[in-house]
Scaffold this motif. Structure first.
Motif, PDB file in Angstrom:
ATOM      1  N   ASN A 257       1.388  -1.034  -0.071  1.00  0.00           N
ATOM      2  CA  ASN A 257      -0.108  -0.228  -0.218  1.00  0.00           C
ATOM      3  C   ASN A 257       0.514   1.013  -0.094  1.00  0.00           C
ATOM      4  OD1 ASN A 257      -2.311   1.728   0.188  1.00  0.00           O
ATOM      5  ND2 ASN A 257      -2.239   1.358   2.307  1.00  0.00           N
ATOM      6  N   ASP A 258       2.109   1.309  -1.178  1.00  0.00           N
ATOM      7  CA  ASP A 258       2.512   2.077  -1.434  1.00  0.00           C
ATOM      8  C   ASP A 258       2.134   3.809  -1.389  1.00  0.00           C
ATOM      9  OD1 ASP A 258       2.652   2.156  -3.279  1.00  0.00           O
ATOM     10  OD2 ASP A 258       3.753   1.808  -3.738  1.00  0.00           O
TER      11      ASP A 258
ATOM     12  N   LEU B  75       0.084   3.964   8.073  1.00  0.00           N
ATOM     13  CA  LEU B  75       0.871   3.849   9.622  1.00  0.00           C
ATOM     14  C   LEU B  75       0.860   2.455   9.733  1.00  0.00           C
ATOM     15  CD1 LEU B  75      -0.641   7.077   9.044  1.00  0.00           C
ATOM     16  CD2 LEU B  75       0.892   7.278  11.070  1.00  0.00           C
ATOM     17  N   CYS B  76       1.119   1.542   8.149  1.00  0.00           N
ATOM     18  CA  CYS B  76       1.474   0.111   8.979  1.00  0.00           C
ATOM     19  C   CYS B  76       2.573  -0.147   8.330  1.00  0.00           C
ATOM     20  CB  CYS B  76      -0.042   0.180   8.407  1.00  0.00           C
ATOM     21  SG  CYS B  76      -1.031   0.334   9.436  1.00  0.00           S
ATOM     22  N   TYR B  77       3.247   0.564   8.559  1.00  0.00           N
ATOM     23  CA  TYR B  77       4.760   0.331   7.647  1.00  0.00           C
ATOM     24  C   TYR B  77       6.103  -0.467   8.264  1.00  0.00           C
ATOM     25  CZ  TYR B  77       9.637   0.481   4.738  1.00  0.00           C
ATOM     26  OH  TYR B  77      10.660  -0.470   4.310  1.00  0.00           O
TER      27      TYR B  77
ATOM     28  N   ILE C 265      11.120   3.397  12.229  1.00  0.00           N
ATOM     29  CA  ILE C 265      10.035   3.097  13.290  1.00  0.00           C
ATOM     30  C   ILE C 265       9.424   4.155  13.827  1.00  0.00           C
ATOM     31  CG2 ILE C 265      10.127   1.960  15.167  1.00  0.00           C
ATOM     32  CD1 ILE C 265      12.489   0.677  14.969  1.00  0.00           C
ATOM     33  N   TYR C 266       7.944   3.764  13.949  1.00  0.00           N
ATOM     34  CA  TYR C 266       6.934   5.132  14.373  1.00  0.00           C
ATOM     35  C   TYR C 266       7.053   5.556  15.284  1.00  0.00           C
ATOM     36  CZ  TYR C 266       4.565   3.876   9.869  1.00  0.00           C
ATOM     37  OH  TYR C 266       4.047   4.359   8.646  1.00  0.00           O
TER      38      TYR C 266
ATOM     39  N   LEU D  19      -3.635  -6.135  12.150  1.00  0.00           N
ATOM     40  CA  LEU D  19      -2.298  -5.295  11.419  1.00  0.00           C
ATOM     41  C   LEU D  19      -1.119  -6.374  11.094  1.00  0.00           C
ATOM     42  CD1 LEU D  19      -2.223  -2.723  14.794  1.00  0.00           C
ATOM     43  CD2 LEU D  19      -3.038  -2.463  12.155  1.00  0.00           C
ATOM     44  N   THR D  20      -0.929  -6.485   9.440  1.00  0.00           N
ATOM     45  CA  THR D  20      -0.545  -7.557   9.744  1.00  0.00           C
ATOM     46  C   THR D  20       1.118  -7.163   9.328  1.00  0.00           C
ATOM     47  OG1 THR D  20      -2.666  -9.139   9.034  1.00  0.00           O
ATOM     48  CG2 THR D  20      -0.277  -9.986   7.990  1.00  0.00           C
TER      49      THR D  20
END
Length: 431
Positions: free
Chosen positions: A160-161, A365-367, A388-389, A410-411
């Protein structure tokens, strides 16, 4: 008696001649003389040698001269043929190098094969010779299409880039590296193409004019840019360029501003804290990345934004080369209403099962690079280092991921049986 006397004289003459010839390498041995005399009607022959002569019983007389020693004569070697004449000098005119195309096309796609096939053929129609690079974000595989139409294709793992700038930047950077052109035109599946470019680019990047657009953290971006271009200011005019499908980028600007080093030099946690999560969408993130390196961004009139009016664009011109459509366009976006022709159904195929299973994830926001490698086996199509968030962002957007069991939905962010481990806000580059 007279005859015999004549014969004797003749024999002596022959002996003297033969001796002389042998001494001079002349006639030599084997020289026979037949002597005949008639006596009583019968032929009588005499045989003469170097030592004398005597009567022979045969009716025929021969005179044998010994052969001289034979000497083998070796012929002289045949001289080699003369060398061929040198070739004529090359022409004085120089062949012109292969023309470098001004425009190349980066197609950022997922599914919608009818739109992808349409765009490839429209590009070839209006930009003959322009190279085309297709990247599928874990969607359909267009290898066969490119074999037939002559383009480049890569199938990247789903990320989902469009909402995660780190894989997005790496993928457009790879495309620019492959497209040896002056400008890269980015297309998305909802673009239509109507003709050649008649308003050439004048900046380092340009896109749709968006009247009321602006961005936060201008001072931070100016500070980064002035390390490269003293005095640079990220202007209001630059911010009004919407870098969606139908936008252009100078190739060198992509290779610089979107490189791993440049992207990771930006404090994306700080930007996320001072702005909304939209800064992580691709068209916002590219503005920040280009401005942070001091590149000139501007609206582009050859890209039109279509709104609720079917024929009159909100921005751009009726004859713009490219059109982009809002969800409010009457009847829906034109490319999404197209159908794949029966003869074109073999030009694409489904992605691997793992990609299909994970590509439906629209998480923002799932990277997580470590999780990306764990899922796909490599870091292909994403940056070469971790992001890293902060706990600040996770507490706003994915608070569940900080609790046991919260990663089950949140795979991409973390394994199902774990929790996400953010960094403290205090460790962000900016405070």
């Amino acid at each position: 008696g007279t005859v015999m006397g004549a014969l004797v004289v003749l024999g002596l003459i022959i002996l003297l001649f033969d001796a002389y010839s042998a001494g001079q390498g002349g006639l030599g041995g084997g020289f026979l003389v037949r002597l005949g005399a008639m006596s009583g009607g019968a032929e009588q022959a005499q045989t003469y040698t170097a030592g004398g002569y005597g009567a022979a019983p045969a009716t025929t007389a021969s005179f044998a001269v010994p052969e001289p020693e034979r000497v083998a004569v070796v012929p002289a070697p045949t001289p080699p043929p003369p060398p061929p004449p040198p070739p004529p000098p090359p022409p004085t005119t120089t062949m012109a190098p292969k023309k470098k195309e001004k425009y190349g096309f980066y197609m950022h796609v997922f599914r919608n094969p009818e739109a992808v096939i349409y765009q490839v053929r429209q590009v070839k129609k209006f930009f003959p010779g322009a190279p085309i690079y297709i990247m599928s974000d874990g969607g359909q595989d267009y290898t066969k299409l490119c074999e037939v139409e002559g383009c480049m294709f890569t199938l990247c793992p789903p990320a989902n880039d469009r909402w995660h700038p780190w894989p997005f930047f790496k993928r457009i950077w790879d495309a620019a590296k492959a497209l040896e052109v002056e400008y890269v035109i980015m297309l998305e599946p909802d673009n239509t193409i109507h003709g050649p470019i008649t308003r050439p680019p004048t900046g380092d990047a340009g896109g749709l004019y968006v009247k009321d657009r602006g961005f936060n953290s201008r001072d931070y971006v100016d500070m980064l840019a002035q390390k490269h271009k003293p005095g640079f200011k990220w202007t209001n005019w630059a911010m009004k360029a919407g870098l969606a499908g139908g936008s252009y980028y100078r190739r060198e600007a992509i290779l610089d501003a979107f490189s791993d080093d440049s992207v990771m030099a930006i404090d994306w946690n700080y930007l996320g804290k001072t702005a909304s999560q939209e800064i992580y969408s691709s068209d916002f993130a590219m503005q920040y990345a280009l401005a942070a390196k001091g590149y000139n961004i501007e609206p582009w009139e050859d890209s039109a934004q279509m709104g609720e009016d079917k024929d009159i664009p909100v921005s751009g011109h009726n004859d713009s080369a490219f059109r982009h459509y809002c969800g409010c366009y009457p009847g829906g976006k034109p490319t999404y209403r197209m159908k794949v022709a029966p003869e074109d159904k073999g030009l694409f195929s489904n992605a691997p099962e793992l990609y299909r299973r994970l590509s439906s994830n629209n998480c923002q926001l799932c990277y997580n690079r470590s999780r990306y490698i764990e899922l796909y086996g490599s870091s292909r199509c994403t940056v070469d280092r971790e992001f890293i968030y902060t706990d600040f962002l996770m507490n706003i957007h994915h608070k569940d991921a900080l609790q046991p069991g919260g990663c089950s939905k949140l795979t991409w962010l973390c394994p199902p049986d774990s929790v996400y481990k953010p960094i403290p806000l205090s460790e962000s580059y900016q405070r």
